[in-house]
Design an enzyme around this catalytic site. Sequence first.
Site, PDB file in Angstrom:
ATOM      1  N   LYS A 168     -46.125  15.440  32.303  1.00 14.92           N
ATOM      2  CA  LYS A 168     -45.328  16.370  31.509  1.00 14.92           C
ATOM      3  C   LYS A 168     -45.132  17.675  32.274  1.00 14.92           C
ATOM      4  O   LYS A 168     -46.030  18.118  32.998  1.00 14.92           O
ATOM      5  CB  LYS A 168     -46.036  16.655  30.180  1.00 14.92           C
ATOM      6  N   ASP A 197     -41.502  14.668  33.285  1.00  7.84           N
ATOM      7  CA  ASP A 197     -40.838  14.535  31.987  1.00  7.84           C
ATOM      8  C   ASP A 197     -40.878  15.884  31.279  1.00  7.84           C
ATOM      9  O   ASP A 197     -41.956  16.394  30.963  1.00  7.84           O
ATOM     10  CB  ASP A 197     -41.579  13.474  31.163  1.00  7.84           C
ATOM     11  N   GLU A 223     -37.155  13.318  33.983  1.00  6.45           N
ATOM     12  CA  GLU A 223     -36.841  12.757  32.668  1.00  6.45           C
ATOM     13  C   GLU A 223     -36.549  13.858  31.654  1.00  6.45           C
ATOM     14  O   GLU A 223     -37.271  14.845  31.579  1.00  6.45           O
ATOM     15  CB  GLU A 223     -38.029  11.911  32.203  1.00  6.45           C
ATOM     16  N   GLU A 249     -34.458   8.331  25.417  1.00  8.81           N
ATOM     17  CA  GLU A 249     -35.448   7.817  24.472  1.00  8.81           C
ATOM     18  C   GLU A 249     -35.099   8.201  23.038  1.00  8.81           C
ATOM     19  O   GLU A 249     -35.617   7.616  22.105  1.00  8.81           O
ATOM     20  CB  GLU A 249     -36.851   8.305  24.843  1.00  8.81           C
ATOM     21  N   ASP A 272     -35.594   2.734  23.754  1.00  6.44           N
ATOM     22  CA  ASP A 272     -36.889   2.249  23.258  1.00  6.44           C
ATOM     23  C   ASP A 272     -36.606   1.062  22.345  1.00  6.44           C
ATOM     24  O   ASP A 272     -35.837   1.205  21.386  1.00  6.44           O
ATOM     25  CB  ASP A 272     -37.586   3.383  22.491  1.00  6.44           C
ATOM     26  N   HIS A 299     -38.076   3.203  27.479  1.00  2.00           N
ATOM     27  CA  HIS A 299     -39.130   4.086  26.981  1.00  2.00           C
ATOM     28  C   HIS A 299     -40.070   3.251  26.124  1.00  2.00           C
ATOM     29  O   HIS A 299     -39.647   2.290  25.484  1.00  2.00           O
ATOM     30  CB  HIS A 299     -38.480   5.181  26.125  1.00  2.00           C
ATOM     31  N   GLU A 332     -43.363   1.625  30.943  1.00  3.25           N
ATOM     32  CA  GLU A 332     -44.021   2.877  30.573  1.00  3.25           C
ATOM     33  C   GLU A 332     -45.295   2.518  29.811  1.00  3.25           C
ATOM     34  O   GLU A 332     -45.237   1.977  28.708  1.00  3.25           O
ATOM     35  CB  GLU A 332     -43.114   3.743  29.691  1.00  3.25           C
TER      36      GLU A 332
HETATM   37 CA    CA Z   1     -40.306  10.871  27.642  1.00  7.68          CA
END
Ligand code: CA
Length: 379
Positions: A168, A197, A223, A249, A272, A299, A332
């Site tokens: 992140k 991300d 991302e 996502e 997703d 995702h 993922e």
């Molecule tokens: Ca993400």
Amino acid sequence: MKIRKVTTHVLSAPVEHPFTSSRGWLYKTRGTCLVEIETTDGVVGWGECYGPSAVAKAFIDTQLGPRVVGRDPFDVEVVWEDLYNRIKDYGPKGMSIAAISGIDIALWDIVGKLCGRPVHKLIGGAFRSEVDAYATGLYFTDMDRLIDEAVEEAEGYVRDGFRAVKMKIGLGSIERDYERVAAVRKAVGPDIRLMVDANHCFSVPTAIRLGRRLEELDIEWFEEPISPEDIDGYVEVSRALDMAVAGGENEFTRWGFRDAIVRKAMDIVQPDVCAAGGITECKKIAAVASTHGVECVPHAWGSAVGLAATLHFLASLPDQPPSLFPFPPMLEFEQCENPFRDHLSTEPIQQVKGRVAVPSGPGLGIEIDRSVIDRYRAG
Ligand code: CA
């Protein structure tokens, strides 16, 4: 044989060490909405809905479930179209589609069990029997040790066998983000694939300025640099940076993904399966993406049910582009505390040396431990 019953299970479990992303809210619990569909022959299929679980439950219990009862479970696409056309006036995106996703996955599980074949064999076959997995983690937990905790966590994933890690970012300053990503890159070395991300926390100019710095650190993809509604902004960021830009996502259905794909707003779309419309719709999103040279790398942030569904979907995706030494789409594999990922399947889905086997049993290929549902039931 027909569908006899649709049941939703809302689950919730406390998180021992609450964590956050750039969005800023603390994850203090993990939860999910599971969908259980039973046929008149007693065959049971499982699905999962991503997002607020009580909302998914309400959509299914009051709107979608009653429309499914009495139908033929083999009519997966017919059911999908019926549910979508029933609900789209109230929400062609969001939780209405997540609710359809859970039903779709459960139907594929049933069809696979009835045929004695894993889901991926029913949706095109297996391009691969195992997939490379990347560890999703490196959230923000201890705000006084942000760099040290990221380095320690990344080193732990590499020790566990992962060859790819996603971290992140979004700490409010380009320098702070750069410093933290640089520390992780230095710790894991040049051979580990590293992604970042931002959970859409940046403006276009900040995303571009930070992206240019991060390119020095050999980042595989950036991302959700910016807000998902801003397709023009994604086009700007994608054109300005050499590294791949990913997102999607929080997008839904083939219609939702169409504009981003056609305009090449991102290099990688990330539907997703538990949110974007299930396995049925994600296959279509991937097909649309392939017509524009956009990769599809789903995702995943769910329980063992969503993880299994994602693995079957991944098994059915061709390499893009096909070549002697391809980069197949990765799984993922989110690594934060989540008992539903670890314990809901009697045989947990696990990585070995950074690879995860695609389940080979009938349907989703997992067996649900009902004691976990009973233990964490929240609705
Ligand atoms: Ca993400």
